[in-house]
Enzyme design. Structure first.
Site, PDB file in Angstrom:
ATOM      1  N   ARG A  62       0.821  -1.048   0.119  1.00  0.00           N
ATOM      2  CA  ARG A  62       0.126   0.169  -0.059  1.00  0.00           C
ATOM      3  C   ARG A  62       0.749   1.313   0.077  1.00  0.00           C
ATOM      4  O   ARG A  62       0.399   2.535  -0.090  1.00  0.00           O
ATOM      5  CB  ARG A  62      -1.062  -0.025   1.139  1.00  0.00           C
ATOM      6  CG  ARG A  62      -2.200  -1.012   0.934  1.00  0.00           C
ATOM      7  CD  ARG A  62      -2.683  -1.247   2.356  1.00  0.00           C
ATOM      8  NE  ARG A  62      -1.922  -2.373   3.306  1.00  0.00           N
ATOM      9  CZ  ARG A  62      -2.214  -2.688   4.202  1.00  0.00           C
ATOM     10  NH1 ARG A  62      -3.456  -2.413   4.933  1.00  0.00           N
ATOM     11  NH2 ARG A  62      -1.541  -3.782   5.004  1.00  0.00           N
ATOM     12  N   GLY A 126       1.137 -14.111   4.730  1.00  0.00           N
ATOM     13  CA  GLY A 126       0.202 -13.529   5.821  1.00  0.00           C
ATOM     14  C   GLY A 126       1.013 -13.614   7.250  1.00  0.00           C
ATOM     15  O   GLY A 126       2.079 -14.215   7.475  1.00  0.00           O
ATOM     16  N   ASN A 276       0.404   1.914   7.148  1.00  0.00           N
ATOM     17  CA  ASN A 276       0.326   1.163   5.803  1.00  0.00           C
ATOM     18  C   ASN A 276       0.371   1.936   4.604  1.00  0.00           C
ATOM     19  O   ASN A 276       0.697   1.473   3.318  1.00  0.00           O
ATOM     20  CB  ASN A 276      -1.074   0.227   5.783  1.00  0.00           C
ATOM     21  CG  ASN A 276      -1.027  -0.498   6.916  1.00  0.00           C
ATOM     22  OD1 ASN A 276      -0.043  -1.295   7.244  1.00  0.00           O
ATOM     23  ND2 ASN A 276      -2.313  -0.606   7.542  1.00  0.00           N
TER      24      ASN A 276
HETATM   25  C1  UD1 Z   1      -2.694  -6.426  10.902  1.00  0.00           C
HETATM   26  C2  UD1 Z   1      -3.980  -7.226  11.559  1.00  0.00           C
HETATM   27  C3  UD1 Z   1      -4.943  -6.463  11.942  1.00  0.00           C
HETATM   28  C4  UD1 Z   1      -4.624  -5.265  12.714  1.00  0.00           C
HETATM   29  C5  UD1 Z   1      -3.150  -4.446  12.028  1.00  0.00           C
HETATM   30  C6  UD1 Z   1      -2.794  -3.317  13.107  1.00  0.00           C
HETATM   31  C7  UD1 Z   1      -3.690  -9.402  10.444  1.00  0.00           C
HETATM   32  C8  UD1 Z   1      -4.189 -10.435   9.453  1.00  0.00           C
HETATM   33  N1  UD1 Z   1      -4.244  -8.410  10.373  1.00  0.00           N
HETATM   34  O1  UD1 Z   1      -3.239  -5.764   9.876  1.00  0.00           O
HETATM   35  O2  UD1 Z   1      -5.898  -7.016  12.482  1.00  0.00           O
HETATM   36  O3  UD1 Z   1      -5.497  -4.472  13.101  1.00  0.00           O
HETATM   37  O4  UD1 Z   1      -2.455  -5.654  11.865  1.00  0.00           O
HETATM   38  O5  UD1 Z   1      -1.770  -2.681  12.753  1.00  0.00           O
HETATM   39  O6  UD1 Z   1      -2.579  -9.675  10.959  1.00  0.00           O
HETATM   40  N2  UD1 Z   1       3.842  -9.203   7.852  1.00  0.00           N
HETATM   41  C9  UD1 Z   1       5.084 -10.405   7.757  1.00  0.00           C
HETATM   42  N3  UD1 Z   1       4.848 -11.396   6.993  1.00  0.00           N
HETATM   43  C10 UD1 Z   1       3.559 -11.623   6.173  1.00  0.00           C
HETATM   44  C11 UD1 Z   1       2.592 -10.488   6.288  1.00  0.00           C
HETATM   45  C12 UD1 Z   1       2.995  -9.198   7.117  1.00  0.00           C
HETATM   46  O7  UD1 Z   1       5.983 -10.483   8.500  1.00  0.00           O
HETATM   47  O8  UD1 Z   1       3.586 -12.465   5.626  1.00  0.00           O
HETATM   48  C13 UD1 Z   1       4.465  -8.176   8.635  1.00  0.00           C
HETATM   49  C14 UD1 Z   1       4.282  -6.793   7.992  1.00  0.00           C
HETATM   50  O9  UD1 Z   1       5.602  -6.590   7.667  1.00  0.00           O
HETATM   51  C15 UD1 Z   1       3.896  -5.994   9.006  1.00  0.00           C
HETATM   52  C16 UD1 Z   1       3.113  -6.828   9.930  1.00  0.00           C
HETATM   53  O10 UD1 Z   1       3.265  -8.165   9.708  1.00  0.00           O
HETATM   54  O11 UD1 Z   1       4.984  -5.333  10.123  1.00  0.00           O
HETATM   55  C17 UD1 Z   1       1.474  -6.550   9.775  1.00  0.00           C
HETATM   56  O12 UD1 Z   1       1.130  -6.899   8.456  1.00  0.00           O
HETATM   57  P1  UD1 Z   1       0.295  -5.774   7.757  1.00  0.00           P
HETATM   58  O13 UD1 Z   1       0.158  -6.439   6.273  1.00  0.00           O
HETATM   59  O14 UD1 Z   1       0.666  -4.493   8.065  1.00  0.00           O
HETATM   60  O15 UD1 Z   1      -1.153  -6.049   8.662  1.00  0.00           O
HETATM   61  P2  UD1 Z   1      -2.554  -5.153   8.500  1.00  0.00           P
HETATM   62  O16 UD1 Z   1      -3.088  -5.357   7.388  1.00  0.00           O
HETATM   63  O17 UD1 Z   1      -1.907  -3.683   8.862  1.00  0.00           O
HETATM   64 CA    CA Z   2      -0.170  -2.812   9.145  1.00  0.00          CA
END
Ligand code: UD1
Ligand code: CA
Length: 516
Positions: A62, A126, A276
């Site tokens: 994003r 995820g 994000n």
């Molecule tokens: C996530 C939560 C959401 C919460 C929000 C708070 C989930 C499904 N949702 O959403 O409920 O309100 O955070 O900020 O978890 N990451 C990894 N590996 C992956 C995917 C993501 O390490 O495969 C890391 C990202 O780099 C990031 C964090 O996990 O630092 C959160 O991921 P992100 O995609 O930002 O989740 P949100 O959509 O914000």
């Molecule tokens: Ca996030």
């Protein structure tokens, strides 16, 4: 745990950071103050020990940026560096596992902290998959905390509160929640009535209409019991709008298995905000700057129009100092008491003592300024400058690798590079130290109480002795002995009546041509 102190870090400059991001200045890394390199023995871990997993593998789609999300900067530091800095205040660094994936090597290099481990999540499927990936590292701990690498405002105290609540509740999963003004975009936490117990977390995209008024958000920070989570985590599915393994689904899964899932609310909803999009990052930056300005104000510093100032987290300012609008204090800068930093000045990685006045528009970089000195307006103090007590550096004066003694003055339009200037020296307007011959840099020494007349060029290496005078507009190419006068310019020639004769000749010529 590893038989050595667990606190005490120093910040050191990442040597490659300025090359990468010249506009932002250097990036700082944490290095522990101890020197032992003993690897930690995981077997010696006590049952009370918590690990911390920091999820930082995502691309940050994003943001629409080539840079990985967690390396985007707020408050002068990458997002992830803030989260790691908070984590090392709660558990020893060897209990921290940073999960990286997208541009993993780049992330690892920028945020490397001694003893902190990195776990590679090669494919980012995820947040649930991220924790699955770190199973081997986390399983030996009976409990672990999960932090989001993209939520930089989190405070160590809040992480500790979450950990203590998780322990006291003996929960399988503890969710840190918040009630922000606008919950849009976040996962929502569905509680069982008004108890601490949670039924499920529902992502924004999966909210049913009757759930859309739930204002309590999932922060993305959790406590887990390893046994409960790892015996159920393989049951996560990708049946959701993103086709990812959601860590948030663990709440519903664990509840269905009869486990205890609880929520604890953050006292300050801002603390858990994640970034994000670029707009959200700019919002986080503004909040972090405001938090810093407020903290300085609570210590007796006046920050006028704080929303216009950029003050990095590690900056220290003494009481009774005033910071005017549009000032930037960056990196590891310290400013003493009773100073006035006037508008449009940018000071990075410098030490300013007490009672210093920085007039508008100064740039001070990796330098030190002693008490009672005055800079500016529009001085450029470049790396390695040491401005002495009560010294004056005035408008359009540039210094670089200069030691300027007590009470010395260079008030106007001057370049002083690679110079050692004693105390009580007066450097006239337009003076230039010619320090560079096209190949090497050379030193200029100006001893105490010397006087350099305006518009002089001092061709280094050269030494002006104590108390000596340099006549204005001199080009000095040889040392000037103590208490002597040096004049290095052509002798003045005066031709009396010359100008008058010239005018008369011209007017005679003009008369001739009009008549003819
Ligand atoms: C996530 C939560 C959401 C919460 C929000 C708070 C989930 C499904 N949702 O959403 O409920 O309100 O955070 O900020 O978890 N990451 C990894 N590996 C992956 C995917 C993501 O390490 O495969 C890391 C990202 O780099 C990031 C964090 O996990 O630092 C959160 O991921 P992100 O995609 O930002 O989740 P949100 O959509 O914000
Ligand atoms: Ca996030």
């Amino acid at each position: 745990m590893c038989g050595r102190p667990r606190s005490g870090f120093e910040l050191v400059k990442d040597p490659s950071s300025e090359q990468r991001e010249p506009r932002r200045g250097p990036v700082f890394l944490f290095r522990p103050l101890w020197t032992t390199n003993t690897p930690c023995n995981i077997e010696r871990m006590s049952a009370q020990d918590f690990a911390i997993a920091i999820m930082a593998a995502g691309k940050g789609t994003r943001l629409k940026s080539k840079r990985p999300k967690v390396l985007h900067e707020v408050g002068g530091k990458p997002l992830l560096a803030h989260v790691i800095a908070a984590a090392v205040q709660v558990v020893p660094p060897e209990n921290i596992y940073v999960i990286i994936g997208h541009q993993a090597e780049r992330v690892r290099t920028v945020v490397a902290v001694a003893f902190v481990h990195f776990v590679l999540q090669a494919e980012q499927r995820g947040t649930g998959h991220a924790i699955q990936t770190a199973r081997n590292e986390l399983q030996p701990f009976s409990n672990f905390l999960v932090l989001s690498g993209d939520a930089p405002l989190i405070q160590p105290d809040t992480i500790r509160r979450m950990r203590d609540f998780h322990t006291s509740q003996q929960a399988a999963m503890t969710i840190l929640t918040a009630l922000p003004a606008d919950p849009t975009g976040y996962g929502r936490v569905l509680r069982e009535g008004s108890t601490d117990r949670v039924a499920a977390i529902v992502e924004q995209k999966s909210l049913r209409p009757e759930q859309s008024n739930v204002g309590e958000i999932n922060s993305g920070f959790y406590g887990f019991s390893s046994k409960a989570v790892f015996s159920n985590i393989d049951r996560l599915t990708t049946e959701n709008p993103h086709g990812e393994y959601y860590l948030t689904d663990m709440a519903g899964l664990l509840v269905a298995e009869g486990h205890k899932v609880v929520a604890i609310r953050s006292q300050d909803p801002d603390e858990v905000l994640g970034g994000n999009t670029i707009a959200e990052l700019v919002g986080l930056d503004a909040r972090m700057r405001m938090r810093k300005a407020r903290s300085l104000m609570s210590q007796g510093v006046t920050v006028f129009a704080p929303e216009s100032c950029v003050i990095d987290e590690e900056v220290v300012v003494g009481a009774d100092t005033t910071i005017e609008p549009f000032v930037q204090l960056l990196g590891k800068t310290t400013i003493g008491e009773n100073c006035r930093i006037r508008s449009y000045s940018v000071i990075s990685n410098s030490r300013i003592a007490s009672e210093v006045t920085v007039r508008p528009g100064c740039i001070v970089d990796e330098s030190s300024v002693s008490s009672g000195a005055t800079l500016g307006p529009y001085s450029h103090i470049r790396p390695g400058s040491e401005i002495g007590q009560g010294a004056h550096v005035g408008n359009f004066v540039e210094t670089k690798k200069v030691r300027m003694g007590r009470g010395s003055k260079a008030n106007h339009l001057t370049y002083l590079g690679d110079a050692e200037i004693g105390s009580g020296v007066n450097v006239g307007a337009g003076t230039i130290t010619c320090n560079y011959d096209g190949v090497d840099k050379h030193k200029t020494i100006i001893e105490d109480d010397a006087f350099i007349g305006s518009d002089s060029t001092l061709v280094a290496p050269v030494k002006i002795g104590r108390g000596a005078y340099v006549g204005a507009a001199s080009c000095i190419t040889a040392d000037v002995p103590t208490d002597s006068l040096a004049i290095g310019r052509g002798t003045q020639v005066v031709k009396e009546g010359w100008a008058k004769r010239k005018r008369e000749e011209r007017s005679l010529k003009q008369d001739g041509s009009t008549k003819g």
